[in-house]
Design a protein around this motif. Structure first.
Motif, mmCIF file in Angstrom:
data_model
loop_
_atom_site.group_PDB
_atom_site.id
_atom_site.type_symbol
_atom_site.label_atom_id
_atom_site.label_comp_id
_atom_site.label_asym_id
_atom_site.label_seq_id
_atom_site.Cartn_x
_atom_site.Cartn_y
_atom_site.Cartn_z
ATOM 1 N N SER A 289 28.620 -33.459 31.903
ATOM 2 C CA SER A 289 28.027 -33.209 33.213
ATOM 3 C C SER A 289 28.077 -31.727 33.553
ATOM 4 O O SER A 289 28.949 -30.995 33.085
ATOM 5 C CB SER A 289 28.772 -33.990 34.301
ATOM 6 O OG SER A 289 28.705 -35.379 34.075
ATOM 7 N N ARG B 77 20.272 -40.107 36.474
ATOM 8 C CA ARG B 77 21.246 -39.180 35.885
ATOM 9 C C ARG B 77 21.462 -37.930 36.737
ATOM 10 O O ARG B 77 22.568 -37.398 36.771
ATOM 11 C CB ARG B 77 20.791 -38.757 34.487
ATOM 12 C CG ARG B 77 20.605 -39.884 33.501
ATOM 13 C CD ARG B 77 20.353 -39.344 32.103
ATOM 14 N NE ARG B 77 19.152 -38.517 32.037
ATOM 15 C CZ ARG B 77 19.117 -37.273 31.527
ATOM 16 N NH1 ARG B 77 20.216 -36.731 31.037
ATOM 17 N NH2 ARG B 77 17.979 -36.595 31.485
ATOM 18 N N MET C 164 24.127 -33.055 37.374
ATOM 19 C CA MET C 164 23.519 -33.605 36.170
ATOM 20 C C MET C 164 24.579 -34.330 35.364
ATOM 21 O O MET C 164 25.566 -33.722 34.949
ATOM 22 C CB MET C 164 22.896 -32.481 35.322
ATOM 23 C CG MET C 164 21.878 -31.640 36.078
ATOM 24 S SD MET C 164 21.004 -30.467 35.026
ATOM 25 C CE MET C 164 22.353 -29.393 34.554
ATOM 26 N N ASN C 165 24.379 -35.605 35.158
ATOM 27 C CA ASN C 165 25.301 -36.440 34.397
ATOM 28 C C ASN C 165 24.614 -36.980 33.144
ATOM 29 O O ASN C 165 23.390 -36.971 33.038
ATOM 30 C CB ASN C 165 25.802 -37.598 35.259
ATOM 31 C CG ASN C 165 26.538 -37.140 36.489
ATOM 32 O OD1 ASN C 165 27.251 -36.130 36.470
ATOM 33 N ND2 ASN C 165 26.390 -37.881 37.577
ATOM 34 N N SER C 166 25.412 -37.464 32.228
ATOM 35 C CA SER C 166 24.898 -38.056 30.980
ATOM 36 C C SER C 166 23.879 -37.139 30.312
ATOM 37 O O SER C 166 22.788 -37.572 29.921
ATOM 38 C CB SER C 166 24.262 -39.421 31.278
ATOM 39 O OG SER C 166 25.195 -40.297 31.866
ATOM 40 N N LEU C 167 24.229 -35.897 30.199
ATOM 41 C CA LEU C 167 23.310 -34.916 29.619
ATOM 42 C C LEU C 167 23.069 -35.199 28.143
ATOM 43 O O LEU C 167 23.967 -35.685 27.426
ATOM 44 C CB LEU C 167 23.858 -33.508 29.803
ATOM 45 C CG LEU C 167 23.763 -32.971 31.236
ATOM 46 C CD1 LEU C 167 24.708 -31.803 31.440
ATOM 47 C CD2 LEU C 167 22.331 -32.572 31.558
ATOM 48 N N ASN C 168 21.881 -34.900 27.696
ATOM 49 C CA ASN C 168 21.542 -35.051 26.290
ATOM 50 C C ASN C 168 20.826 -33.786 25.811
ATOM 51 O O ASN C 168 20.417 -32.952 26.634
ATOM 52 C CB ASN C 168 20.693 -36.303 26.075
ATOM 53 C CG ASN C 168 19.408 -36.279 26.885
ATOM 54 O OD1 ASN C 168 18.546 -35.421 26.678
ATOM 55 N ND2 ASN C 168 19.270 -37.220 27.811
ATOM 56 N N ASP D 14 17.836 -32.166 27.455
ATOM 57 C CA ASP D 14 17.973 -31.498 28.743
ATOM 58 C C ASP D 14 18.182 -29.990 28.596
ATOM 59 O O ASP D 14 18.244 -29.266 29.595
ATOM 60 C CB ASP D 14 19.152 -32.088 29.525
ATOM 61 C CG ASP D 14 18.934 -33.541 29.878
ATOM 62 O OD1 ASP D 14 19.887 -34.333 29.703
ATOM 63 O OD2 ASP D 14 17.823 -33.888 30.330
#
Length: 114
Positions: A16, A65, A81-85, A88
């Motif tokens: 995050s 997210r 921003m959570n659960s970034l991949n 992103d």
């Protein structure tokens, strides 16, 4: 109007970040405030926007997210921003629409490693 974005950095996938945008130089209200991003070789795209009537919109990739919010004094804009991949990864910009024109900050780099 000046906008200063901060909070970017390098994070592992699943992590995050919280971006902040300090807004100064405006004495009235904003029609729209928002976060945008631009990945290498791609066009700038909207991530999240908040309208003066309270409506909020998110890009499909951000729904569930990311969360846009404003500070108590309403001169600070946030993007949680959570659960970034890795998709992103981009330069993130804050922007406001004020007195009929759009104002932009300088951007903050977000890099998500796999």
């Amino acid at each position: 109007v000046q906008l200063q974005a901060s909070g970017g950095g390098l994070v592992q996938a699943g992590g995050s970040l919280r971006l902040s945008c300090a807004i100064s130089g405006a004495t009235g209200s904003f029609t729209v405030v928002g976060w945008y991003r631009q990945a290498p070789g791609k066009e700038r795209e909207s991530v999240a926007r908040m309208y003066s009537g309270g409506q909020v919109s998110y890009a499909d990739s951000a729904k569930g997210r990311f969360t846009i919010s404003r500070g108590i004094i309403r001169r600070t804009l946030y993007l949680q921003m959570n659960s970034l991949n890795p998709e992103d990864t981009a330069v993130y910009y804050c922007s406001v629409r004020y007195r009929g024109r759009d104002w932009w900050g300088q951007g903050t780099q977000v890099t998500v490693s796999s």
